[in-house]
Design an enzyme around this catalytic site. Structure first.
Site, PDB file in Angstrom:
ATOM      1  N   LYS A 117       0.808  -1.226   0.000  1.00  0.00           N
ATOM      2  CA  LYS A 117       0.000   0.000   0.000  1.00  0.00           C
ATOM      3  C   LYS A 117       0.839   1.273   0.000  1.00  0.00           C
ATOM      4  O   LYS A 117       0.473   2.267  -0.612  1.00  0.00           O
ATOM      5  CB  LYS A 117      -0.951  -0.003   1.197  1.00  0.00           C
ATOM      6  CG  LYS A 117      -1.832  -1.259   1.299  1.00  0.00           C
ATOM      7  CD  LYS A 117      -2.731  -1.464   0.094  1.00  0.00           C
ATOM      8  CE  LYS A 117      -3.459  -2.800   0.176  1.00  0.00           C
ATOM      9  NZ  LYS A 117      -4.169  -3.143  -1.053  1.00  0.00           N
ATOM     10  N   GLU A 201      -2.404   6.685   8.369  1.00  0.00           N
ATOM     11  CA  GLU A 201      -2.977   7.756   7.552  1.00  0.00           C
ATOM     12  C   GLU A 201      -3.811   8.665   8.438  1.00  0.00           C
ATOM     13  O   GLU A 201      -4.489   8.190   9.349  1.00  0.00           O
ATOM     14  CB  GLU A 201      -3.940   7.169   6.515  1.00  0.00           C
ATOM     15  CG  GLU A 201      -3.328   6.800   5.212  1.00  0.00           C
ATOM     16  CD  GLU A 201      -4.375   6.227   4.280  1.00  0.00           C
ATOM     17  OE1 GLU A 201      -3.979   5.732   3.231  1.00  0.00           O
ATOM     18  OE2 GLU A 201      -5.587   6.270   4.605  1.00  0.00           O
ATOM     19  N   HIS A 236     -15.455  -1.214   8.928  1.00  0.00           N
ATOM     20  CA  HIS A 236     -14.604  -0.900   7.790  1.00  0.00           C
ATOM     21  C   HIS A 236     -14.756  -1.891   6.654  1.00  0.00           C
ATOM     22  O   HIS A 236     -13.877  -2.014   5.807  1.00  0.00           O
ATOM     23  CB  HIS A 236     -13.133  -0.784   8.207  1.00  0.00           C
ATOM     24  CG  HIS A 236     -12.929   0.130   9.359  1.00  0.00           C
ATOM     25  ND1 HIS A 236     -13.242   1.464   9.317  1.00  0.00           N
ATOM     26  CD2 HIS A 236     -12.497  -0.106  10.629  1.00  0.00           C
ATOM     27  CE1 HIS A 236     -12.986   2.017  10.486  1.00  0.00           C
ATOM     28  NE2 HIS A 236     -12.551   1.083  11.310  1.00  0.00           N
ATOM     29  N   ARG A 293      -7.459  -6.586  -8.659  1.00  0.00           N
ATOM     30  CA  ARG A 293      -8.250  -7.805  -8.844  1.00  0.00           C
ATOM     31  C   ARG A 293      -9.689  -7.398  -9.127  1.00  0.00           C
ATOM     32  O   ARG A 293     -10.014  -6.223  -9.101  1.00  0.00           O
ATOM     33  CB  ARG A 293      -8.231  -8.617  -7.555  1.00  0.00           C
ATOM     34  CG  ARG A 293      -8.663  -7.751  -6.368  1.00  0.00           C
ATOM     35  CD  ARG A 293      -9.016  -8.527  -5.142  1.00  0.00           C
ATOM     36  NE  ARG A 293      -8.983  -7.697  -3.950  1.00  0.00           N
ATOM     37  CZ  ARG A 293      -9.981  -6.963  -3.482  1.00  0.00           C
ATOM     38  NH1 ARG A 293     -11.132  -6.930  -4.137  1.00  0.00           N
ATOM     39  NH2 ARG A 293      -9.870  -6.246  -2.394  1.00  0.00           N
TER      40      ARG A 293
END
Lengths: 504, 163
Positions: A117, A201, A236, A293
């Site tokens: 990521k 983040e 989430h 994907r």
């Protein structure tokens, strides 16, 4: 070159989805399954099926060696990885290449670059795509987590660097919560992805979660297929997706599509992929991550664009040029997807595995049910609790919502708890109807603003009392003499008969 | 046949009589005519005073979960002659924390003898790839801990007792 045989390295509804595309293309399909999945629907639907190991994923669906061995022995020349499991595993894509088997997805280098990521965030910055402020490298020590957290500030998000799908992901509201959240996130990341490194983040406030579907071929052509609104989440994880997003303006929609195509071309991406963005309350998009994907929620895009993404994946993987250009892609009408999970919405969405004793599936105009289960199926504890995806299409958002509500009312799953009653309530919630929600909808707005409605409890009592009465009669061996079980021969008994003896 | 029924926090009496193909169900004195036909395993079509309902009837200990088009409604019932309706009587004494779902014990956060506050984390369970923390239903002293890390448990398995 057309594939001779496709192995599906997955299970459940997505394996069934891919098998359906294979069958429509006339390509034989091969299922693999764990010891717990002999009776799973994908095994029953495939042309061939081979067992690959014990129930835990790491001993079966994550065993590259066994899956490749099956592919070689059965003569499969391509592998579709579905989502989850090995779908974003660069080593697996490389192992397929080495074995001379086509991996239906992007190249191994791209999976690696975009799958890690923090590397994806760096590439996005280079491509001129805005990202959420945070760490641009994986963080592995508690000390470093504390230091970076102090730099970024709270609230912040902790995410598995190798992750996705909501696993190993924690919102950290205050500094006090950091230690526990880090422990839990790293433990989940370790067990889900075999890698406990995380990244941090800044938490975007009142965010909308909107993603862009892309598709690219090996000849340099790349298009986007517009957005999916994925803001309604719990823990989430997405539970409801729709397209178009009620939040995007036409300008922002075009801008995000262009950003997505720019990033895809920058990394030489091939096959289907999705760029996830957070859009803040001022409608500023921030690139979050790329899923290299097919997505769970791809049917929403299929319903509004009328393209079969799985077939496009297979054709592109066969080396064909994309049969469509950007100008061919139009959003028509509105589609909504509800993920039906084996979970109890009344008890904090706790998993509710077990046997589906009875099942009724909705149909009719504009309704699609991508399911991995059937009546009599035992939902195992070992895997993701999603049992089906219910999708409704309508000419407008309102039509789609009304149709979804109708479809949910026809959908009956007995024996386990599901999220269906939750969807029925969301489809009546004023904030959802108005398209006015952020990612806290399930925890806050929905919980506080429950739409009260008088439940038809007398009907339920009548049904239960009659059934209990019939059960008693059956136990007494008298059912053949009582109501309902008698052929409608026209003769009637005079007078009310009183239980429990059933005497006239 | 008369039932004591508990539904959505209400307690009512329901009497069932049958004539031919139809039932008469009297709920708290109000009669309803119900044409009830099985439409498959665990499903029935009800015409109740002319209104049509398709109901799923899921058997549970002491009653049913009735699946109606917009709601799943839990109905506990027992024959009135057999005594009072006590399906929802709450047990007092030590608080027993049981597994809410089948899964694996990932971590045990407490030990016997320890004092815990209401809402304190006791056990971390993993089911369907998610970790869930089980919390203390009330404050007290941990009397016993049956949960062991790595153990696979079924729904209802006793994990912790708080006195």
């Amino acid at each position: 070159m057309n594939f001779k045989k496709i192995l599906i390295a997955n299970r459940g509804e997505i394996a069934v989805r891919v098998i359906r595309a294979c069958r429509e293309l006339g390509i034989p399909s091969v299922a693999v399954y764990s010891e717990a999945d002999r009776l799973a629907l994908h095994v029953r639907r495939a042309d061939e099926a081979y067992e690959i190991g014990p129930a835990p994923s790491r001993d079966s669906y994550l065993r590259m060696d066994r899956i490749l061995d099956v592919a070689k022995r059965c003569g499969a020349d391509a592998i579709h990885p579905g989502y989850g499991f090995l779908s974003e595993n660069a080593a697996f894509a490389r192992a397929c290449d080495d074995a001379g088997i086509t991996f239906i997805g992007p190249r191994a280098e791209t999976i690696q670059a975009m799958g890690e990521k923090t590397s994806a965030r760096r590439i996005a910055v280079e491509a001129g795509v805005p990202v959420v402020p945070g760490t641009l490298h994986p963080v592995t020590s508690d000390e470093e987590i504390r230091r970076e957290a102090a730099r970024i500030g709270f609230p912040l998000m902790l995410k598995a660097a190798a992750g996705g799908g909501g696993k190993g992901l924690r919102l950290v509201p205050h500094a006090d919560d950091l230690a526990t959240a880090a422990l839990r996130a790293r433990s989940e990341a370790k067990s889900a992805f075999g890698d406990d490194s995380v990244y941090l983040e800044k938490a975007v406030l009142q965010p909308r979660h909107i993603e862009i579907q892309v598709m690219a071929d090996a000849h340099g052509n790349a298009i986007h297929l517009y957005e999916r609104e994925c803001t309604i989440q719990r823990r989430h994880q997405k539970v409801i997706e729709e397209s178009p997003s009620p939040f995007l303006t036409p300008e922002l929609r075009e801008r995000m599509g262009a950003l997505a195509v720019a990033l895809v071309k920058k990394v030489g991406y091939v096959n289907a992929g999705t760029l996830e963005f957070l859009v803040d309350k001022d409608r500023e998009p921030y690139f979050l991550e790329m899923n290299t994907r097919l997505q769970v929620e791809h049917p929403v895009t299929e319903m509004v664009t009328n393209f079969d993404l799985v077939k496009l994946q297979i054709r592109v993987a066969q080396g064909e040029k994309l049969p469509i250009t950007q100008a061919d892609v139009r959003q028509t009408g509105h589609a909504i997807e509800c993920r039906v999970y084996a979970e109890d919405p009344e008890r904090g969405f706790l998993p509710s595995p077990g046997k589906i004793v009875a099942l009724r599936v909705p149909g009719g105009p504009g309704v699609r049910d991508d399911s991995g289960v059937y009546e009599g199926y035992d939902v195992p504890i070992h895997y993701d609790p999603m049992i089906s995806k219910l999708v409704a299409w309508g000419r407008t958002r309102e039509d789609a919502i009304n149709r979804m509500r109708r479809a949910v009312s026809e959908y009956k799953v007995l024996g386990i708890q599901t999220t269906l009653p939750f969807f029925e309530r969301v489809m009546r919630h004023p904030d959802f109807l108005a398209g006015d929600f952020d990612t806290s909808f399930v925890e806050k707005a929905f919980a506080q603003h429950e739409v009260k409605r008088e439940a038809p409890w007398e009907v339920a009592v009548a049904a239960a009392a009659i059934q209990a009465y019939r059960d008693r009669q059956a136990r007494r061996g008298a059912l053949t003499q009582s109501a309902g079980a008698r052929p409608a021969s026209g003769w009637r008994v005079r007078g009310w008969r009183e239980g429990p003896g059933g005497r006239l | 046949m008369i039932f004591d029924v508990s539904v959505l926090g209400r307690t009512v009496k329901a009497e069932v009589k049958v004539r031919g193909d139809v039932y008469q169900v009297t709920i708290d004195g109000k009669p309803h005519t119900v044409d009830f036909r099985e439409t498959g395993r665990d499903f029935a079509s009800l015409l109740l005073d002319g209104r049509s309902f398709e109901a799923g009837l899921e058997r549970k200990q002491g009653g049913f979960i009735v699946h109606l088009p917009v709601d799943n409604i839990e109905v506990a019932l027992q024959e009135a002659a057999r005594g009072s309706a006590s399906a929802h009587k709450k047990a007092t004494g030590p608080a027993r924390v049981t597994a809410p779902m089948p899964g694996k014990i990932v971590r045990v956060l407490i030990e016997a003898g320890q004092e815990v506050a209401a809402g304190a984390g006791l056990i971390v369970m993993e089911a369907m790839k998610m970790e869930n923390e089980l919390r203390a239903p009330r404050a007290g002293r941990v009397q016993s801990v049956a949960a062991r890390e790595g153990l696979a448990v079924e729904t209802g398995a006793l994990l912790v007792v708080i006195e």
